[in-house]
Design an enzyme around this catalytic site. Structure first.
Site, mmCIF file in Angstrom:
data_model
loop_
_atom_site.group_PDB
_atom_site.id
_atom_site.type_symbol
_atom_site.label_atom_id
_atom_site.label_comp_id
_atom_site.label_asym_id
_atom_site.label_seq_id
_atom_site.Cartn_x
_atom_site.Cartn_y
_atom_site.Cartn_z
ATOM 1 N N SER A 1 -74.096 47.812 -76.327
ATOM 2 C CA SER A 1 -73.105 46.801 -75.961
ATOM 3 C C SER A 1 -71.891 47.397 -75.260
ATOM 4 O O SER A 1 -71.269 46.724 -74.426
ATOM 5 C CB SER A 1 -72.648 46.038 -77.213
ATOM 6 N N HIS B 1 -67.836 47.063 -78.565
ATOM 7 C CA HIS B 1 -67.784 46.012 -77.543
ATOM 8 C C HIS B 1 -66.414 45.996 -76.866
ATOM 9 O O HIS B 1 -66.307 45.883 -75.643
ATOM 10 C CB HIS B 1 -68.045 44.640 -78.182
#
Length: 385
Positions: free
Chosen positions: A278, A324
């Site tokens: 991610s 993230h």
């Protein structure tokens, strides 16, 4: 002999462009000797007085006379670029760059400052295109904001080399996920398996001295749900971006996001492991800011839920979602500059250096943090797997 007509403001611009070319040569964009001789002979036919300039009107006539040999899209772009000089004249170097489909850095800068107009219909309105042509047109509209860049890209893209970086990374991630799934006999929420964290690819705070884990964690995913979302984003966003910007730039943004992701976790969520790609995916998406913010929000929400969900094997928590955020930070800083304009060289953008410096400072800070902060804070970490 009559006096040569004054070349006007274009003289200073072209002279400056040639001076920059001499001071900062671009070997990879130099033209072969034979084609340049050909363009010189052609240029001299329209410049009998050897002024070093021809009018844009003569250039348009030249393009019209060769219209049957030119791709319609290239012709429109050439005409738009020819009109970029306000005084209606083109110097020899710009002429060569135009006719040979080469755009040196100084020439690009001159074009960007000009009045770039397209005289015909938009690329999106073209009919009768093949499937591959429609795909390239779609990529151009998804990744490039200006019509002139879209047409130039559409005309010059050859799929050589293909977008190998994102495809290779994606295939490796899928292959290792399947291998790990067979090994654990579990494909959904693999991260809940007792042996999951024993894999040498996962980033774990107790094993943070093993430097490879700051990158290799991208090949381990929490489950098929995380893998599916990351693979979809990599293919839908990463591949078109690589087709336009090339493997080097996309690889730089992706890897920078991956490293920033694991380092961000080691600073902001110090007791949690990290898995999944991610960080790299969010760096690409944030740099591009495509119409997939909703998909990102769903995936991020899933990651937050998993982080605070009761762990299957306490005291070790589930993987962190901070990676993230590290990827997003890279995307909206370093990534935006790298992908800002596909036609410009990175080292000529001042923001490039600013964000590279910021990224370097962050990496160095995180490294020293990992060396000293865990001990100074006397943090209680989960046991090593």
């Amino acid at each position: 002999m009559g006096e040569h007509p004054s070349p006007g403001p274009a003289v200073a611009a072209c002279a400056e462009a040639e001076r920059i070319e001499e001071l900062e040569p671009e070997a990879e964009e130099r033209l072969p000797a034979a084609p340049e001789d050909h363009w010189k002979v052609l240029f001299e036919k329209f410049d009998p007085g050897s002024t070093g300039y021809i009018s844009t009107g003569k250039f348009r006539s030249l393009l019209e006379s060769h219209s049957s040999k030119l791709d319609p899209h290239k012709k429109e772009v050439l005409l738009a670029l020819a009109d970029s000089h306000a005084d209606g004249q083109i110097c020899y170097q710009d002429f060569v760059n135009l006719m040979s489909n080469k755009r040196s850095n100084s020439f690009r800068q001159a074009i960007l400052q000009g009045n770039r107009r397209l005289s015909s219909k938009a690329l999106l309105e073209e009919k009768g295109l093949s499937l591959s042509q429609r795909l390239i047109r779609h990529v151009a509209y998804e990744t490039l904001p200006r019509e002139i860049d879209r047409k130039w890209y559409y005309d010059s893209y050859t799929c050589c080399p293909p977008p190998w970086f994102m495809i290779t990374i994606t295939l490796l991630e899928v292959a290792l996920f399947l291998y790990n799934g067979v090994l654990l006999d579990q494909f959904v929420l693999q991260v809940t398996h007792p042996r999951y964290l024993k894999n040498s690819l996962v980033y774990h705070p107790q094993l943070r001295a093993q430097a490879w884990r700051y990158v290799t964690y991208i090949f381990m995913h929490a489950g098929v749900e995380q893998l599916g979302l990351n693979v979809a984003l990599q293919l839908l966003v990463g591949v078109p971006l690589e087709m336009v910007h090339g493997a080097t730039r996309i690889g730089l943004v992706y890897v920078a996001g991956v490293v920033a992701g694991s380092l961000a976790v080691s600073v902001a969520d110090m007791t949690a492991p990290v898995v999944g790609s991610s960080g790299g995916v969010y760096a690409l998406v944030s740099a591009h800011l495509a119409n997939i913010v909703m998909v990102m929000s769903m995936e991020f929400g899933r990651a937050v839920w998993l982080r605070f969900h009761p762990s299957a094997y306490p005291p070790c928590p589930h993987p962190s979602f901070v990676a993230h955020l590290g990827g997003v930070a890279v995307g909206i800083t370093l990534g935006v500059v790298v992908l800002r304009n596909y036609e410009q060289r990175l080292q000529d953008q001042s923001l490039w250096w600013i964000f590279v410096t910021m990224y370097t400072i962050f990496v160095l800070f995180a490294v020293f943090w990992n060396i000293f902060a865990y001990t100074l804070l006397d943090l209680k970490l989960p046991p090593a797997p």
